[in-house]
Write a protein that holds these residues in place. Structure first.
Motif, PDB file in Angstrom:
ATOM      1  N   TYR A 123      70.507  37.872  13.559  1.00 40.16           N
ATOM      2  CA  TYR A 123      69.694  37.981  14.616  1.00 40.16           C
ATOM      3  C   TYR A 123      69.843  39.172  15.379  1.00 40.16           C
ATOM      4  CZ  TYR A 123      70.726  32.912  14.105  1.00 40.16           C
ATOM      5  OH  TYR A 123      70.743  31.650  13.526  1.00 40.16           O
ATOM      6  N   PRO A 124      68.453  39.496  16.117  1.00 36.40           N
ATOM      7  CA  PRO A 124      68.190  40.596  17.052  1.00 36.40           C
ATOM      8  C   PRO A 124      68.905  40.466  18.084  1.00 36.40           C
ATOM      9  CG  PRO A 124      66.176  39.362  16.810  1.00 36.40           C
ATOM     10  CD  PRO A 124      67.242  38.586  15.877  1.00 36.40           C
ATOM     11  N   VAL A 125      69.439  41.571  18.564  1.00 32.60           N
ATOM     12  CA  VAL A 125      69.948  41.760  19.998  1.00 32.60           C
ATOM     13  C   VAL A 125      69.373  42.806  20.852  1.00 32.60           C
ATOM     14  CG1 VAL A 125      72.180  42.029  21.444  1.00 32.60           C
ATOM     15  CG2 VAL A 125      72.187  40.951  19.095  1.00 32.60           C
ATOM     16  N   GLY A 126      68.720  42.404  21.822  1.00 34.99           N
ATOM     17  CA  GLY A 126      68.016  43.183  22.878  1.00 34.99           C
ATOM     18  C   GLY A 126      68.455  43.575  23.996  1.00 34.99           C
ATOM     19  N   PRO A 127      68.001  44.308  24.909  1.00 32.07           N
ATOM     20  CA  PRO A 127      68.531  44.478  26.133  1.00 32.07           C
ATOM     21  C   PRO A 127      68.560  43.539  27.139  1.00 32.07           C
ATOM     22  CG  PRO A 127      66.286  45.590  25.816  1.00 32.07           C
ATOM     23  CD  PRO A 127      66.625  45.147  24.529  1.00 32.07           C
ATOM     24  N   THR A 128      67.695  42.298  26.847  1.00 32.80           N
ATOM     25  CA  THR A 128      67.777  41.192  27.671  1.00 32.80           C
ATOM     26  C   THR A 128      68.560  40.143  26.925  1.00 32.80           C
ATOM     27  OG1 THR A 128      65.600  40.536  26.830  1.00 32.80           O
ATOM     28  CG2 THR A 128      65.548  41.767  28.684  1.00 32.80           C
TER      29      THR A 128
END
Length: 292
Positions: free
Chosen positions: A117-122
């Motif tokens: 899963y991608p993990v972004g700043p939000t």
């Protein structure tokens, strides 16, 4: 007498540039000045350029097949840099907005789909959990899987429970289909499943050793003592395990044991099974003596 007049002086005419000539001369002077300036600037020390800041690589979160929810929660806490226990509290908080089936009763075990899963700043614990649950709903909620589950007399949630056991007990797709057949055969005969994986889940451990004392544990996950399926999945299965749960191999097997890695033996004969278990114990004892 003849009068001589002085000769008239001839005027010396200087070089006069035409308008076009003056423009060409002016352009030449500008070009010369520019060239000299460029040489001077080249000789002067140049300010050092700051190296471009490296772009941060996007984070990802890998959830392996078979991980329990407790392992998933810890991994989410770590990748987001939040305090330990934050994701667990998010998952169990009243009103958690996870699209779980009614049978799950708010427990996401079995529906935290294994993937990257991608993990972004939000990203937040809630957003990542929702991503996993929604992915599971998409992968498990197909009409074909639902129809196959019903053909076996199971709900989709019961099939996810079987898939979680299959995932924990088998390593290959072939063995998954066979383990699934053992589960279905035992349920059909109203035999206790007697799966070490469910007992390990109750004890929050992972081990190949199950003692007689362990099998006396009072827990709905103790399938040595309790008949039928445990109340929830015991981990988060992948698609291969789910396919095995609805499409088990053909066979009359009631027992299996992994004697050594890559050598899982299935049988319907209890005495043969005991011989396989004895060989497993000898193999384990030999390995322990060698390592010691």
């Amino acid at each position: 007498m003849k009068r001589e007049f002085p000769k008239a002086r001839r005027r010396r005419r200087g070089l006069r540039l035409t308008r076009r000539g003056r423009l060409l001369l002016f352009a030449g002077l500008i070009g010369l000045i520019g060239a000299v300036t460029a040489v001077v600037l080249t000789l002067l020390p140049q300010p050092k350029k700051k190296p471009a800041a490296p772009q941060a690589r996007p984070k990802t979160l890998l959830i392996p097949e078979g991980w329990r929810s407790s392992q998933v929660y810890a991994a989410v806490d770590k990748v987001l840099g939040v305090r330990a226990g934050t994701t667990r509290r998010t998952a169990t908080a009243a009103g958690a907005r996870l699209r779980l089936p009614a049978d799950a009763r708010g427990n996401p075990e079995g529906y935290l789909f294994p993937a990257t899963y991608p993990v972004g700043p939000t990203s937040t614990p809630g957003s990542l959990l929702s991503f996993m649950v929604n992915t599971a709903g998409h992968r498990f909620g197909t009409s074909s899987l639902t129809d196959e589950a019903q053909r076996h007399g199971m709900t989709l949630y019961q099939t996810v429970i079987i898939a979680s056991i299959v995932q924990a007990e088998a390593d290959t797709d072939e063995d998954m289909a066979r383990v699934a057949r053992v589960v279905h055969n035992r349920l059909a005969r109203n035999m206790p499943l007697q799966m070490d994986s469910t007992l390990n889940y109750a004890l929050n451990r992972s081990t190949l050793d199950t003692t007689r004392q362990d099998t006396g544990l009072r827990s709905p996950y103790n399938t040595y003592a309790q008949r039928g399926l445990p109340p929830t999945p015991i981990g988060n299965p992948g698609e291969a395990a789910m396919k095995a749960a609805v499409g088990p191999a053909e066979g009359d097997w009631l027992y299996f044991v992994t004697v050594r890695p890559g050598d899982t033996r299935f049988t319907a004969d209890y005495e043969e099974h005991n011989r396989n278990v004895a060989e497993f114990n000898r193999t384990r004892s030999s390995a322990a003596a060698t390592s010691g």
